[in-house]
Scaffold this motif. Sequence first.
Motif: not given
Length: 94
Positions: A33-57
């Motif tokens: 992925m390019m450096q400016w692209e980010c990865i996150g997650g969306r909850c199927a139950r409550c629709e909450r969004e959060g972003w993951v530190d992809r460099w740590e991954l």
Amino acid sequence: MKHRRGIDLTKGERGQPIYVGEAMDVMADVTRMMQWECIGGRCARCEREGWVDRWELQQGRSSIVLSEIAKRLRCRGCGNKTGNKVILGRLPRD
């Protein structure tokens, strides 16, 4: 606060990812992925969004696939572990 050349340094959402959409290609490799692209997650139950530190991954791994990330997502709001989606974003480039 303004920079001496007129650049506004107090922009509110500076550095926050801009939502692009859900990851359609779940077999994509995070390391490609390019450096400016980010990865996150969306909850199927409550629709909450959060972003993951992809460099740590990526640390200490030669490759990681988005489908592996999707299996490990857990909502911090309601604790849901099933049906969560991987979302993609990009950092503002201004």
